[in-house]
Scaffold this motif. Structure first.
Motif, PDB file in Angstrom:
ATOM      1  N   ARG A  54      72.279 -60.049  33.845  1.00 36.57           N
ATOM      2  CA  ARG A  54      71.967 -60.733  35.111  1.00 36.57           C
ATOM      3  C   ARG A  54      70.481 -60.736  35.420  1.00 36.57           C
ATOM      4  O   ARG A  54      70.005 -61.573  36.199  1.00 36.57           O
ATOM      5  N   LEU A  55      69.750 -59.782  34.859  1.00 35.59           N
ATOM      6  CA  LEU A  55      68.352 -59.566  35.241  1.00 35.59           C
ATOM      7  C   LEU A  55      67.486 -60.779  34.918  1.00 35.59           C
ATOM      8  O   LEU A  55      67.572 -61.364  33.842  1.00 35.59           O
ATOM      9  N   GLU A  56      66.626 -61.136  35.865  1.00 33.46           N
ATOM     10  CA  GLU A  56      65.640 -62.184  35.669  1.00 33.46           C
ATOM     11  C   GLU A  56      64.267 -61.546  35.479  1.00 33.46           C
ATOM     12  O   GLU A  56      64.108 -60.337  35.541  1.00 33.46           O
ATOM     13  N   GLY A  57      63.271 -62.373  35.222  1.00 31.31           N
ATOM     14  CA  GLY A  57      61.914 -61.875  35.039  1.00 31.31           C
ATOM     15  C   GLY A  57      61.406 -62.173  33.652  1.00 31.31           C
ATOM     16  O   GLY A  57      61.744 -63.202  33.053  1.00 31.31           O
ATOM     17  N   THR A  58      60.601 -61.281  33.096  1.00 31.33           N
ATOM     18  CA  THR A  58      60.045 -61.481  31.756  1.00 31.33           C
ATOM     19  C   THR A  58      61.039 -61.003  30.706  1.00 31.33           C
ATOM     20  O   THR A  58      61.800 -60.065  30.932  1.00 31.33           O
ATOM     21  N   SER A  59      61.001 -61.638  29.543  1.00 35.00           N
ATOM     22  CA  SER A  59      61.995 -61.345  28.509  1.00 35.00           C
ATOM     23  C   SER A  59      61.869 -59.919  27.973  1.00 35.00           C
ATOM     24  O   SER A  59      62.868 -59.317  27.571  1.00 35.00           O
ATOM     25  N   ASN A  60      60.660 -59.349  27.965  1.00 33.34           N
ATOM     26  CA  ASN A  60      60.520 -57.981  27.446  1.00 33.34           C
ATOM     27  C   ASN A  60      61.274 -56.973  28.312  1.00 33.34           C
ATOM     28  O   ASN A  60      61.779 -55.970  27.812  1.00 33.34           O
ATOM     29  N   ALA A  61      61.372 -57.241  29.610  1.00 38.06           N
ATOM     30  CA  ALA A  61      62.092 -56.329  30.502  1.00 38.06           C
ATOM     31  C   ALA A  61      63.599 -56.390  30.269  1.00 38.06           C
ATOM     32  O   ALA A  61      64.315 -55.431  30.587  1.00 38.06           O
ATOM     33  N   ARG A  62      64.103 -57.481  29.732  1.00 40.49           N
ATOM     34  CA  ARG A  62      65.530 -57.585  29.418  1.00 40.49           C
ATOM     35  C   ARG A  62      65.846 -57.079  28.016  1.00 40.49           C
ATOM     36  O   ARG A  62      66.903 -56.489  27.780  1.00 40.49           O
ATOM     37  N   ASN A  63      64.942 -57.324  27.080  1.00 39.95           N
ATOM     38  CA  ASN A  63      65.259 -57.065  25.674  1.00 39.95           C
ATOM     39  C   ASN A  63      65.027 -55.620  25.247  1.00 39.95           C
ATOM     40  O   ASN A  63      65.822 -55.056  24.486  1.00 39.95           O
ATOM     41  N   GLN A  64      63.938 -55.011  25.687  1.00 40.00           N
ATOM     42  CA  GLN A  64      63.655 -53.640  25.275  1.00 40.00           C
ATOM     43  C   GLN A  64      64.784 -52.662  25.612  1.00 40.00           C
ATOM     44  O   GLN A  64      65.182 -51.858  24.768  1.00 40.00           O
ATOM     45  N   PRO A  65      65.346 -52.713  26.822  1.00 40.71           N
ATOM     46  CA  PRO A  65      66.359 -51.708  27.175  1.00 40.71           C
ATOM     47  C   PRO A  65      67.662 -51.845  26.396  1.00 40.71           C
ATOM     48  O   PRO A  65      68.413 -50.873  26.297  1.00 40.71           O
TER      49      PRO A  65
END
Length: 715
Positions: free
Chosen positions: A212-223
């Motif tokens: 669901r998270l929006e924003g920059t892709s690194n904030a979604r992919n790293q975790p």
């Protein structure tokens, strides 16, 4: 939160990662705070109810260590830096609605209450763990009192973070080959009792949250990689004096110094109370302006608002080195205590200097105060930091690049249009040019710019916000040049007045849309236009309205930076860095700040290889020009992007490690150089058929100077 396009009818909170109260700010730090300020102002231009909050991070071992070295209490040490930050941010037009700190009463009470809620809900437990201990100096070594080797990647690591390698959060006892940062003594591990938050119970929730998270892709992919590897529960207490006490006041034999017989209450780990400051700072803002103006509970708590039981729109703007804290630990805490989950996380890249990371130890940085002391206005730096590359990309600062952007875009494009238009209008129409409305094509172009701003906000792209303004100014330059009102004044006065009215309307639209990036210069432009009130209160609807004020004689908004000035700045910076490195030439380790890894690339240029290949061997390499048609991150892969590349004769899928170094959304239409006869390889389930060539650790993509077509062979 919702996933409706902004603006929504929910209260929004934009936060910036808390600066550690332990040292001077440089322009690398400012990138995040400028980005947050730009984004919050842009939300307000769209009509979104928004609170922009942050605060100083007062706790943790960095503060305690530095305070001990200076011979003062941690509280005094941190408060002094907090007050300096509170004075510095407004100098760069970073205007928080509330700027607090983690040691104040509001944050202390909220933190202890949230920890009680976690405990009562059964999410906390006690566990015996191994804590580093200095047997020579007889003291325990929490967090950054210890350093050693990361158990995951082998890089040098601090006690709570692999800051020089994989950037993974580290639990007490994980660092291998531990040493005391205070004495340099080898450390040993001893068993202690601490409190743990059962983060592993939230793996399924967090996977859904990242979807669901929006924003920059690194904030979604790293975790995702951390979740797939299996989440470890989180130690939330420390053996030290400085911090917020663990609620309950249970005496525990966990002293930092004093041996086995001393008793001392545990304090909470700094990353427990630091993000709670976001809530505390919002609460303080509501208490100051009243809940009718902004309701902090409706924004942060679930079930408070009947209309929006999920809470408000929470957007975190952070450095990429603290992604794990904001996408794993923090949302798990919020979910466990019935708080609203973040809608978006915008994680910025670092700022480098001439290709090398900032280093506070070597004084290789452009300091915030230094920039202002050189006589520069803050708005050009805001524009440079916000628009020089995608937000998640690293930005290389040099005085040459800074001057080029200022001279070309701010002076040559935006400033040139505004000055020539308003000067002509002032000299020919004392009360301002008169027309019923902007002409259709100008009105349509202003509408397009407003749409571009709205799209940029919803794409979380501060760079696109700047592009929308410079593109509108570029249109204005073309419009005035094409219509030549200086000729029409005599030939067709009515047509000339309409053209100048259109130009003033464009200038007004620029003032409104440029306010998030250049608030002070936009207010000055607003005054030159004779518009009532303040541009800071204007929404995008004002950009659609024609000019209403009496024009004053304009002055140029931006100053040209001459080559001689750049040379002098470079000489001063190089001399300072050389002197510092000469004083500390034996120290090969660079410092890092809490929100930002200072040294991104400290490697020297590799020597040229002595191994030669023949011309025939070179001819065997099939190197082609390609054009990226599509780009998307590969789920679960921290660095990899799946590219669809047009090679003329065919289109291929190529996997490249560009995710952390390039804005993936900006890659399509990029010309690249491809090694076409590279052996195929399967990476994360995707077959890669070729290799995209790039230079250096920053993956500077190789491209063509002219217009070579896809498929053209490189010889």
């Amino acid at each position: 939160m919702s996933h409706d396009d902004f603006p929504t009818d929910r209260p929004a909170v934009v936060t910036c990662g808390l600066p550690y109260a332990n040292g001077d700010l440089h322009i690398g730090h400012l990138r995040t705070y400028v980005g947050g300020d730009v984004y919050s102002r842009a939300l307000e231009r769209l009509g979104q109810e928004t609170a922009f909050v942050s605060g100083s991070d007062m706790h943790g071992t960095p503060v305690a260590v530095n305070a001990e070295q200076e011979g003062v209490s941690p509280e005094k040490f941190a408060l002094d830096w907090h007050e300096q930050y509170a004075e510095t941010f407004p100098k760069f037009n970073v205007e928080f609605d509330n700027y607090g700190h983690t040691h104040d009463e509001t944050n202390t009470e909220l933190t202890q209450q949230l920890v009680r809620d976690l405990d009562e809900a059964g999410h906390l437990y006690e566990k015996e763990i191994m804590v580093a201990y200095d047997p020579v100096d007889d003291q325990y070594l929490p967090d950054r009192y210890v350093e050693g080797t990361c158990p995951y990647c082998g890089a040098h690591a601090r006690g709570d973070e692999c800051d020089e390698g994989c950037q993974r959060h580290l639990e007490p006892g994980e660092v291998e080959e531990p040493e005391s940062t205070i004495t340099g003594n080898p450390a040993e591990y001893r068993e202690r009792t601490h409190k743990f938050f059962a983060v592993s119970e939230f793996s399924e929730y967090l996977s859904g949250f990242l979807d669901r998270l929006e924003g920059t892709s690194n904030a979604r992919n790293q975790p995702r990689e951390w979740i797939e590897q299996g989440l470890q529960d989180w130690c939330i207490t420390r053996d030290m004096d400085w911090g917020i006490d663990y609620p309950g006041g249970e005496a525990t034999e966990s002293p930092r110094k004093g041996g086995e017989t001393a008793e001392q209450d545990l304090v909470l780990y700094v990353w427990v109370d630091a993000p709670i400051e976001y809530i505390a700072s919002t609460k303080q803002y509501s208490e100051r302006v009243g809940s009718d103006a902004f309701d902090w509970e409706a924004a942060w708590k679930e079930g408070v608002s009947d209309d929006h039981p999920e809470g408000g729109e929470i957007v975190h703007v952070i450095g990429r080195d603290i992604i794990q804290h904001h996408t794993i630990f923090w949302p798990a805490m919020l979910e466990a205590t019935d708080h609203a989950e973040p809608r978006a996380v915008m994680a910025s890249g670092f700022v480098t200097l001439d290709g090398k990371g900032f280093s506070t130890s070597r004084d290789r940085a452009v300091w915030a105060d230094e920039y202002l002391e050189e006589g520069f206005h803050p708005d050009p730096l805001r524009y440079y930091l916000a628009t020089n590359g995608g937000f998640q990309q690293d930005v290389d600062f040099s005085w040459e690049k800074f001057a080029e952007r200022v001279n070309t875009e701010l002076v040559g494009t935006v400033g040139n249009f505004l000055y020539r238009s308003l000067l002509f209008a002032h000299r020919n129409y004392e009360d301002g040019p008169d027309a019923d409305a902007p002409s259709d094509d100008v009105a349509a172009r202003i509408d397009e710019a407003i749409d571009d701003v709205a799209a940029a906000v919803n794409d979380y792209s501060v760079r696109a916000l700047g592009d929308a303004v410079t593109d509108l100014a570029r249109f204005g330059n073309e419009y005035i040049q094409r219509n030549e009102p200086w000729k029409l004044v005599d030939e067709d006065p009515e047509a000339a007045e309409q053209v100048i009215y259109d130009c003033v309307a464009l200038a007004k639209a620029i003032a409104v849309l440029f306010e998030p990036l250049a608030p002070e210069k936009s207010e000055r432009l607003w005054e030159q236009l004779g518009e009532p009130g303040s541009v800071h209160d204007a929404t995008v609807e004002a950009a659609r309205e024609g000019p209403a004020g009496d024009l004053s004689e304009p002055t140029e908004l931006f100053e040209q930076i001459e080559d001689e000035r750049v040379e002098a700045l470079n000489e001063k910076l190089e001399a300072r860095v050389a002197e510092s490195e000469g004083d500390d030439e034996d120290d090969e380790e660079s410092e890092t700040d809490a929100d930002e890894a200072d040294d991104t690339d400290m490697t020297d240029i590799e020597p040229l290889s002595d191994d030669r290949i023949s011309f025939d061997e070179f001819q065997e390499l099939d190197v082609r020009v390609g054009r990226i048609d599509e780009a998307e991150g590969i789920e679960g892969a921290d660095d990899l992007v799946k590219l669809t590349v047009d090679l003329g004769a065919e289109t291929r899928t190529i996997v490249a490690g560009l995710k952390q170094l390039h804005d993936v959304d900006e890659l399509p239409d990029t010309k690249v150089i491809v090694l076409a006869n590279m052996e195929k390889a399967e990476l994360f389930g995707v077959e890669s058929n070729g290799m995209v060539l790039a230079a250096g650790e920053e993956a500077d993509l190789l491209t063509t100077y002219e217009d070579a077509a896809p498929g053209t062979k490189v010889k």
